[in-house]
Each structure stands twice: as structure tokens, then as C-alpha cells.
Design an enzyme around this catalytic site. Structure first.
Site, PDB file in Angstrom:
ATOM      1  N   SER A 121       0.802  -1.222   0.000  1.00 47.15           N
ATOM      2  CA  SER A 121       0.000   0.000   0.000  1.00 47.15           C
ATOM      3  C   SER A 121       0.832   1.267   0.000  1.00 47.15           C
ATOM      4  O   SER A 121       0.377   2.321  -0.465  1.00 47.15           O
ATOM      5  CB  SER A 121      -0.924   0.000   1.224  1.00 47.15           C
ATOM      6  OG  SER A 121      -0.187  -0.218   2.419  1.00 47.15           O
ATOM      7  N   HIS A 139      -0.963   5.595   6.852  1.00 43.91           N
ATOM      8  CA  HIS A 139      -0.426   5.596   5.494  1.00 43.91           C
ATOM      9  C   HIS A 139      -0.102   7.028   5.067  1.00 43.91           C
ATOM     10  O   HIS A 139      -0.700   7.976   5.563  1.00 43.91           O
ATOM     11  CB  HIS A 139      -1.426   4.966   4.518  1.00 43.91           C
ATOM     12  CG  HIS A 139      -1.492   3.478   4.616  1.00 43.91           C
ATOM     13  ND1 HIS A 139      -2.271   2.834   5.551  1.00 43.91           N
ATOM     14  CD2 HIS A 139      -0.860   2.505   3.904  1.00 43.91           C
ATOM     15  CE1 HIS A 139      -2.118   1.522   5.411  1.00 43.91           C
ATOM     16  NE2 HIS A 139      -1.269   1.308   4.422  1.00 43.91           N
TER      17      HIS A 139
END
Length: 269
Positions: free
Chosen positions: A44, A251
Site C-alpha cells: 500500500s 499511510h
């Protein structure tokens, strides 16, 4: 119209230099650029989860034009660009589903991998929801996995890349530290938990760097580029826990991709 001998000589010299550059300099550069192939692999952190504007065709992989591989490709215009990084990917997923575009003509490969194998998601869930001691114990379990099991998994991936793209420059990018310690924070985590999580990131990066070096690959740390932009800083490039979009938690934001990851790949490529 007359022209002096000296001006004629200068003009002739300029034309010859331009022709030589076109034949041997610019021509080679153009050919090199035209033949350049780039393949972006990984999890990711490479697909761009957290940066938004996801490509619907990528499904749960959550690839986006805001991710550093797409930004690099847009800036450098390689002849071929294959973007197979996928959110949630582990080393086995790279081996089974991401290596197809690699070939003897691939010039550049980038990858982030290893965090999910080490239990990144479960570590963060444990630390957010449970006690400090439970958090630290889970972090230590992840570090033990990085020491005992992850190196062989990384070797499998790196061997596969090398066998399929033997001429490629392979850039293995690391993971940022999540937290600015002694900062202003409302994450709910203790300073001890934040320090343990940062330590785990350093531990993981060290293991990845060692395996990359052993394969002749370039390890590119992003710890420096994210310094001052961690969670608890005044200008974070990472999402903290987001209960409305839990997958994006921890993230990089779009700014983290463009300001944290992209310059590191550009310098290493």
C-alpha cells in the site's frame, strides 16, 4: 551579402557541434529514454493508499496517480510503465501476482514490501485498542518475526526480481517512522507506545536494507524525508488513526507520497 571569415568559421563550428550532439549525445539520450521501462511493485505504501483519487479499475489494490511510482513516471515519461503494487500485499502476493511485467528490458524496479508480513496492521490495532504493555509485547513479536522469518521471504522476492529483470536497477524503499516523539499528539497512544512503534520501523528498515544490499539492490530510506512530518508534528504527511476510513490509517497522504517518497526514488533511480 558578405560574411567575414571568422564569422563563417564560428558558424561552421557551431553547426558541426550541433550535428555531433544530435548524432552522439541527444540521439543517444533520446534512444535511452525511448527504450526505458519502469515497473512499480509492492504494498500500500507504493500503491498510494492514503493519498486518495484511487483508480477504480485497481479495485482493492487502491492504486492512484498520486502515488510516488505514478508521479515518477509522469515526470520522466518512460516508454513503458507497469504499476502492479497493491494495498495489503505481502511477499507471497508479489511473487504470485505482481511480477508479470518484468523482463530483460526492464530498466528500473521500485518496491516497498515486508510491513504486512511483519504484522503491521495487527500491531497498530493492538496498540490503539489495548494497554501499553500489550502493545510493546506485540511490537516485540513483530520484531522477532523480522529477525527469524522475513529475511528468507525478502530473498525470495528479490531473487525473483533479479531473475526476471537482470539488467534493472532495483530500488527498495523503506518505511517512515510514524511518530514525532515529545510532540503535540491526540492519538491516544502513550509516549512509550509511540517510541516502540518507531523502533519497530527502524528494525524493519534495517532488515530490509541488509537483504537489499546482499542482492546488489539500492535501499532508499524515507526516514529523513519524513522527519518533521510524522504524526504528532505540526505538518504530518501520515494519517493517524481514522475511524471513518480505517484502511488509510498510518499511510502517507498525497503530500507524503510527493514530498516524502518521490524525491527519494528520484535520487536513487
Amino acid at each position: 551579402m558578405s560574411i567575414s571569415l571568422s564569422r563563417f568559421a564560428a558558424l561552421t563550428s557551431s553547426l558541426l557541434l550541433a550535428a555531433t550532439a544530435a548524432l552522439f549525445g541527444a540521439g543517444q539520450a533520446s534512444a535511452a529514454q525511448a527504450d526505458f521501462g519502469y515497473v512499480a511493485l509492492g504494498d500500500s505504501y507504493s500503491s498510494g493508499l492514503g493519498a486518495g483519487n484511487y483508480d477504480g479499475a485497481s479495485g482493492n489494490c487502491k492504486r492512484t496517480t498520486r502515488a510516488y511510482p505514478a508521479l515518477w513516471a509522469a515526470a520522466h515519461s518512460p516508454q513503458t510503465f507497469a504499476f502492479t503494487a497493491c494495498s495489503g500485499a505481502r511477499t507471497g502476493d508479489v511473487l504470485s501476482g505482481q511480477l508479470g511485467p518484468l523482463n530483460s528490458g526492464t530498466d528500473l524496479v521500485s518496491i516497498t514490501i515486508g510491513g504486512n508480513d511483519a504484522g503491521f496492521s495487527d500491531v497498530m490495532t493492538t496498540c490503539v485498542l489495548q494497554s501499553e504493555s500489550t502493545c510493546v509485547n506485540r511490537v516485540n513479536q513483530a520484531k522477532a518475526y523480522v529477525d527469524s522469518t522475513l529475511p528468507a521471504q525478502l530473498d525470495q522476492v528479490y531473487n525473483a526480481i533479479d531473475s526476471r529483470a537482470p539488467a534493472a536497477r532495483v530500488v527498495v524503499l523503506g518505511y517512515p517512522r510514524f511518530y514525532k516523539l515529545n510532540g503535540t499528539c491526540t492519538t491516544g497512544l502513550t509516549e512509550g507506545e509511540r517510541a516502540a512503534i518507531n523502533g519497530a520501523a527502524d528494525h524493519l528498515n534495517a532488515a530490509i536494507a541488509k537483504r537489499a544490499a546482499n542482492h546488489g539492490f539500492t535501499f532508499a530510506s524515507v526516514a529523513g524525508s519524513f522527519t518533521g512530518h510524522e504524526i504528532c508534528s505540526g505538518s504530518p504527511w501520515l494519517h493517524s488513526v481514522n475511524w471513518l476510513n480505517i484502511a488509510e490509517s498510518y499511510h502517507p497522504t498525497a503530500a507524503g507520497q510527493s514530498g516524502g517518497y518521490l524525491p527519494v526514488l528520484t535520487n536513487a533511480a
